[in-house]
Design an enzyme around this catalytic site. Sequence first.
Site, PDB file in Angstrom:
ATOM      1  N   HIS A 178       0.833  -1.199   0.000  1.00  0.00           N
ATOM      2  CA  HIS A 178       0.000   0.000   0.000  1.00  0.00           C
ATOM      3  C   HIS A 178       0.871   1.255   0.000  1.00  0.00           C
ATOM      4  O   HIS A 178       0.452   2.304  -0.506  1.00  0.00           O
ATOM      5  CB  HIS A 178      -0.918   0.034   1.223  1.00  0.00           C
ATOM      6  CG  HIS A 178      -2.000  -1.006   1.203  1.00  0.00           C
ATOM      7  ND1 HIS A 178      -1.782  -2.289   1.640  1.00  0.00           N
ATOM      8  CD2 HIS A 178      -3.283  -0.947   0.789  1.00  0.00           C
ATOM      9  CE1 HIS A 178      -2.910  -2.980   1.506  1.00  0.00           C
ATOM     10  NE2 HIS A 178      -3.831  -2.192   0.991  1.00  0.00           N
TER      11      HIS A 178
ATOM     12  N   ASP B 204      -4.643  -5.928  -7.844  1.00  0.00           N
ATOM     13  CA  ASP B 204      -4.865  -5.278  -6.560  1.00  0.00           C
ATOM     14  C   ASP B 204      -5.129  -3.798  -6.868  1.00  0.00           C
ATOM     15  O   ASP B 204      -4.967  -3.337  -8.000  1.00  0.00           O
ATOM     16  CB  ASP B 204      -3.648  -5.451  -5.655  1.00  0.00           C
ATOM     17  CG  ASP B 204      -4.008  -5.379  -4.170  1.00  0.00           C
ATOM     18  OD1 ASP B 204      -5.108  -4.897  -3.837  1.00  0.00           O
ATOM     19  OD2 ASP B 204      -3.189  -5.813  -3.331  1.00  0.00           O
TER      20      ASP B 204
END
Length: 585
Positions: free
Chosen positions: A225, A298
Amino acid sequence: MLAPAQSAADSRSSVEQLVSRMSLEEKVGQLFVMRVYGHSATAPDKADVDANLREIGVRNAAELIRRYHVGGIIYFAWAHNTGNPQRITGLSRGIQRAGLAQPTPVPLLISTDQEHGAVARVGRPATLMPGAMALGAGGSRTDACEAARIAGEELAAMGINQNYAPVADVNVNPANPVIGVRSFGADPCAVAGLVVAQVKGYQSAGIAATVKHFPGHGDTESDSHHALPTIRHTREQWDELDAPPFRAAVAAGVDSIMTAHIVVPSLDPSEDPATLSRPIVTGVLREQLGYEGVVVTDALDMAGVRQKYGDDRVPVLALKAGCDQLLNPPNLDLAWSAVLTAVRSGELTEQRLDQSVMRILRLKAKLGLLRDPLAARREVLGTVGAEAHLLTADRIAGRTTTLLLNEGGLLPISRRSHPRVLVTGADPASPSGTTGPPTAALARAFAELGFKATALPTGIAPTAANVEEAVTAAAGMDVVVVATYNIAADGPQRILVSRMAATGVPVITVAIRNPYDIAQLSGFGIAASLAAYGWTDVELRAAVRVMAGRTEPVGRLPVPVPHAEDPARMLYPIGFGAMYRRSGV
């Protein structure tokens, strides 16, 4: 729309006919799965309208679908998509109506990350199951399948038809900051079995399962992230450690697979993130593992996929790599236009575009969406949070708690021998829908069993004042339970545990996230230690029942716990779990 009795061949033919009617813009739209704010597809609250205009340039989900023809929408709690089950169902139906109102009517895949445990977007009153590592400690494929089946039935009742679960990563690195308890464990074979069980459970409930994060995010020390992690496994190590759960999922017919924003030089020396790597997505996943289903990236707003290329190039490169669904780009208009331009310019052929659109539509057909996306397959109020589901969750959780230490046989405690319990320690943000801080949930579970329990949260980084308050509160208590959350070697949680042990009151620690915390507590004189693997109510109730002797501690470590000072030495191996020594047994 497809007729219910159509054969597989007829279904393929109908999907091909549907693709032939779609404009180029509509085909491009099918690739995107996008966030949208609000609990209504047409009339969200003003704050959500403002957020949609600011981030996407549309007012609501219906306008998003009309303008970009997106093939899917992802639900988040922070985007105000989840909460009341009836409201979620209404949002889902509104989204599908908007899909059917397009020039070429196409229903949507509605997805979320409902892993359970640490990651659960849909909270109470939905049934919250133990998370992956807790299920790994239980070791039962039957339990894993049943947990997924129940979760899938509840999601389907609310119109959610694609779940980004289960996690197939093998967590072999205790320092992994993003996977940890989201993984079933460190044994590739055990993880593979539980992954397949959950794939079967979800898909038997009529929703698409999504194993993630290919080619395996289990041995990273950074979070994709926020960074671009690198996995240094050799090809042989990858085959042995990372690949088995994905191979097993492919063999089990998993509907979709999510890529990881990680670099694996042994699979692709270019050091492109796996999401953008043709050698990994096409070469390994499609050609070597034989996967023919939907590949979803993702989230494309994560730093791991944005560091090397611009936001206009990322979606194009993901498609060239072999991906199908493009999840949550930071700038949808930029990403959508970039893909459209790439097809018009010939960088991406329309044949390549059609391959992905066909895979996506075939999945929609398999899920019954092309027959009737508005069909209510289950009654919402009778399904979501049904009493039988909640009882099953408690039974499954009761087989997951692991007892690591029980000095002097303190445990189990009783309300006669240790009636006064102080519960203190970490209070991380709770997964959606749990009832307050973990300390409160633990205290409440003790009170329900007749103990006089007091909760005093001190946070995951307790201050000196927090520690002193807890020391004072321990006076007159019969036992102190400290909830720990990923204790750092030099962190303040160690100080809290040390000071609580110095009060002379017996101390029990409960690791409510990763089970490695006990390695940081040697020499502190704690009386007992357990691993709960999560801090949802169901996992914490299970831990309390174990501490109170209402259930046996049958959970076994699904990961090894190394010594803090010497990680090469094992403090507790995979499969470890202490048992109670009861008199007369």
